[in-house]
Each structure stands twice: as C-alpha cells, then as structure tokens.
Motif scaffolding. Structure first.
Motif, PDB file in Angstrom:
ATOM      1  N   ALA A 139     -14.546  14.039   3.834  1.00 12.26           N
ATOM      2  CA  ALA A 139     -13.388  14.829   3.399  1.00 12.26           C
ATOM      3  C   ALA A 139     -13.685  15.560   2.093  1.00 12.26           C
ATOM      4  N   ALA A 140     -14.337  14.879   1.159  1.00 14.68           N
ATOM      5  CA  ALA A 140     -14.668  15.500  -0.120  1.00 14.68           C
ATOM      6  C   ALA A 140     -15.679  16.630   0.062  1.00 14.68           C
ATOM      7  N   ALA A 141     -16.679  16.398   0.908  1.00  9.14           N
ATOM      8  CA  ALA A 141     -17.729  17.394   1.111  1.00  9.14           C
ATOM      9  C   ALA A 141     -17.208  18.643   1.806  1.00  9.14           C
ATOM     10  N   GLU A 142     -16.238  18.449   2.717  1.00 14.00           N
ATOM     11  CA  GLU A 142     -15.749  19.561   3.525  1.00 14.00           C
ATOM     12  C   GLU A 142     -14.449  20.154   2.988  1.00 14.00           C
ATOM     13  N   GLY A 143     -13.886  19.547   1.930  1.00 15.03           N
ATOM     14  CA  GLY A 143     -12.635  20.036   1.385  1.00 15.03           C
ATOM     15  C   GLY A 143     -11.472  19.893   2.338  1.00 15.03           C
ATOM     16  N   ARG A 144     -11.488  18.837   3.135  1.00 11.83           N
ATOM     17  CA  ARG A 144     -10.452  18.608   4.136  1.00 11.83           C
ATOM     18  C   ARG A 144      -9.661  17.357   3.797  1.00 11.83           C
ATOM     19  N   THR A 145      -8.549  17.177   4.461  1.00 12.00           N
ATOM     20  CA  THR A 145      -7.764  15.967   4.245  1.00 12.00           C
ATOM     21  C   THR A 145      -8.423  14.791   4.940  1.00 12.00           C
ATOM     22  N   THR A 146      -8.204  13.604   4.386  1.00 13.85           N
ATOM     23  CA  THR A 146      -8.720  12.397   5.033  1.00 13.85           C
ATOM     24  C   THR A 146      -8.084  12.201   6.404  1.00 13.85           C
ATOM     25  N   SER A 147      -6.852  12.658   6.547  1.00  8.02           N
ATOM     26  CA  SER A 147      -6.165  12.560   7.828  1.00  8.02           C
ATOM     27  C   SER A 147      -6.879  13.363   8.904  1.00  8.02           C
ATOM     28  N   ASP A 148      -7.273  14.591   8.568  1.00  7.53           N
ATOM     29  CA  ASP A 148      -7.959  15.439   9.545  1.00  7.53           C
ATOM     30  C   ASP A 148      -9.324  14.876   9.907  1.00  7.53           C
ATOM     31  N   VAL A 149     -10.047  14.375   8.926  1.00  7.43           N
ATOM     32  CA  VAL A 149     -11.367  13.812   9.194  1.00  7.43           C
ATOM     33  C   VAL A 149     -11.249  12.576  10.089  1.00  7.43           C
ATOM     34  N   ALA A 150     -10.298  11.699   9.777  1.00  5.64           N
ATOM     35  CA  ALA A 150     -10.095  10.503  10.607  1.00  5.64           C
ATOM     36  C   ALA A 150      -9.679  10.881  12.022  1.00  5.64           C
TER      37      ALA A 150
END
Length: 365
Positions: free
Chosen positions: A331-342
C-alpha cells in the motif's frame, strides 16, 4: 420449522454496496415452538464450504438483521481467503435478546436449521453465543465448530491474531520498538478484548479501555489495575485505536475525531462504507483491514475440520503478521489504501479457486 427465501426487494434490489456482493444463498428460518427467528447467508463457496459464526442480537428490525448478516458473510469470504484457508464465507444471525430468549429448545431448532444446508455452511460462535450454546446446536447437526467438544472458545485465538497484526503495524509505523511504550485504546473488553489487553500489557504498551458493560470493566480492572478506563477511546489521545466491539465505528465524522496513528482491532466491518478507507489514508492513519487482523478465531475453529494440532494453529495465526506486513508495504509503495490492496489479495485467491469445488470435508462426530 419453516425455511423460506427472503423478500426479493431486500436482497436483489438493494441500493447499497451489498447490491453487488453476489451472495449465493440466503435463507430464513422460523420455528414457532421455540421462537427461533434466524437468517443464514452464504456469500461465496468457491474456495470451500462456508464457515462463520452465529450472532445472537436484539436487532431493531428484520431488515437490520438481514443487512448485518449479508455484510458479515461477505467479510467471512474475505477473511478466509486472506488467511489462505480452503473455506468460503457465511454467517448467521438469530434475532432476539440472548439474555431473555435464548433457550436449549431454540438452540436445538437452530441446529436443525443448520443441518438442512448439508455442509454448505459450518457454524461457530459470535457475539451473543458461546461454546456452551454450540454444544446444544451440535446435538442436532455435525456442521458446527468451536464447541466444548471441539477446540473450544476462539476468543484468545482472535485476540492473538489481532495482537500480531497490531505489533506488525506498530513496527511498520514506528520501528523495531513497536508497541513498547505506546498507548493503545481498546474499545470493548469482552471475550476478545480482555485477552488483547493482557497481550498488549505484556508487550510493554499502556492500555486504556472503554466498554459500557460495567461488570466486564470491573473484572478487567481486578486483573489489570494499571489499565485506564474512559467513556470512549475512539477520540482519546492514544497511539493506537483497537475497535473490538461491534462494527461500523469508522465513519467520516469519527475519522476526523481519531487521534491515533494506527487503527487495528477485532471488530468486523469496521468501515461504515468502503470510502472511509480513503479518508483514513488521507489523514495518514494506518488501518489494518479487519478481515485480515481478526482471522485468528476462524483459523482455530477451522482446524477442527482438518484436525490441525494446537502448535500448527498458533503458527498459522502468527502468519497473519506476514500478510499484514505485505499489505502495508504494498500500500505504501503503490500509494493505495490498505483496503484496496487486501481486496486484491482476496480477489486473486478467489480467481485461482478450482472451477469444480471440492466435496464437503468430513467432520469429527
């Protein structure tokens, strides 16, 4: 016993996020003799039979109960997939006040209800139900886990998974000292929150709790007098907010009030709406998706189906930390929410499921 399909306008024509959830099966049950009113929702069985707890709650309406069971069952699909378990997602709710309407007759009727699904759904305990209750359910169906004849109450396993997740999030946020010296606000000190408090104290954290149930707070203070008690911990001056009661506490307004930098707890469905994840990210609050953090109890009760040893179970619960670290890093590397990554991880595992599901596993009598 009467089993019926719910009204179409409550499931098929919803206007909320659940309209696209794609539940496979939703059935209602009413048993006049015992007073049972229950709903079982099976969300997705691509990875295996559905497994999820039974919530006994005094809902304001049947519609409210249906919304809850639809959300919870979808969350169980995500939880099982994120944990790498060969299980699908399901959940049940019994409508009523467990303090006044729970009887052996009602629980037995519910067991007969579960049995009609012939292994598509395994039940366990949840808010309002206990291992003792499941012992009664198990007299009418073999599709039950987490009772005293099995692995028992899953409260500690859930708490341990949340603790491993919290420790990982703290190390990701603050470095190797992790939780040591950090303040944690635990919301809800029931059968999960109480265990979590002890684990946090042992890790060197300072703990503040909030729970409207005074007997529970009194018992906790007797065991841990160093714990601070507040009316609310959501907006308390703490480093970590750990919601361990009912869900939907993360709302647009509450996110504005949160003073913690990390949010991670045992409560299911913590976000009122999926868009709240972006609000947390905007405020630079590290949120561990609930269906990842609280999978420890599911891992424990699922072990009964495949006869896992306690050592194997503890190792599998501890591995939740690896998943959390992967989510936070990505999430940090891609600038995305943890919700979206999960959610991506869940979608990938569901997409890789076999086209023909395996047969229902045998359960121990």
């Amino acid at each position: 016993m009467t089993i019926t399909a719910p009204h179409a306008d409550l499931v098929f024509e919803r206007t909320d996020e659940l309209s696209a959830a794609g539940h496979e099966q939703v059935v209602f049950c009413r048993d006049e003799a015992s007073g049972l009113r229950a709903i079982i929702a099976i969300h997705d069985t691509r990875l295996g039979p559905a497994l999820g707890g039974t919530r006994f709650h005094r809902y304001a309406s049947e519609a409210e109960a249906l919304t809850d069971v639809l959300r919870l069952s979808q969350g169980m699909t995500h939880k099982a997939a994120a944990a790498g378990l060969p299980l699908g997602g399901g959940k049940a709710v019994i409508i009523g006040d467990p303090a006044t309407t729970k009887t052996p007759e009602l629980l037995a009727a519910y067991g007969r209800f579960v049995d009609t699904l012939a292994g598509r759904y395994f039940t366990a305990a949840d808010v309002g139900t206990t291992a003792d209750d499941l012992d009664v359910v198990a007299t009418r169906t073999k599709y039950v886990v987490g009772h005293n004849g099995g692995s028992g109450d899953s409260g500690f396993s859930t708490a341990y998974g949340v603790f491993c997740s919290l420790r990982t999030a703290a190390e990701h946020r603050w470095g190797p000292d992790g939780l040591r010296g950090r303040s944690v606000g635990v919301e809800g000190v029931g059968k999960v929150g109480t265990h979590l408090v002890r684990l946090l104290l042992e890790a060197g954290a300072r703990v503040t709790v909030a729970d409207p149930y005074e007997p529970g707070v009194t018992r906790l203070r007797a065991a841990h007098p160093e714990v601070e008690v507040r009316g609310s911990v959501l907006d308390a001056p703490v480093d970590v907010y750990a919601p361990c009661a009912l869900g939907a506490t993360l709302t647009p307004s509450s996110v504005d009030a949160i003073r913690a930098s990390v949010v991670c707890g045992a409560a299911n469905n913590q976000l009122l709406h999926s868009s709240v994840a972006a609000l947390l990210q905007r405020r630079d609050i590290t949120w561990v998706p609930d269906f990842v953090a609280n999978a420890g109890g599911l891992i424990q009760v699922a072990s009964e189906i495949w006869s896992r040893t306690p050592e194997e179970v503890r190792a599998e619960i501890g591995a939740i930390a690896t998943t959390v670290e992967a989510i936070l890093t990505r999430a940090a590397a891609e600038g995305r929410t943890t919700s979206d990554v999960a959610a991506d991880i869940v979608a990938e595992r569901l997409a890789a499921a076999p086209s023909v599901p395996e047969s229902t596993p045998e359960v121990r009598a």
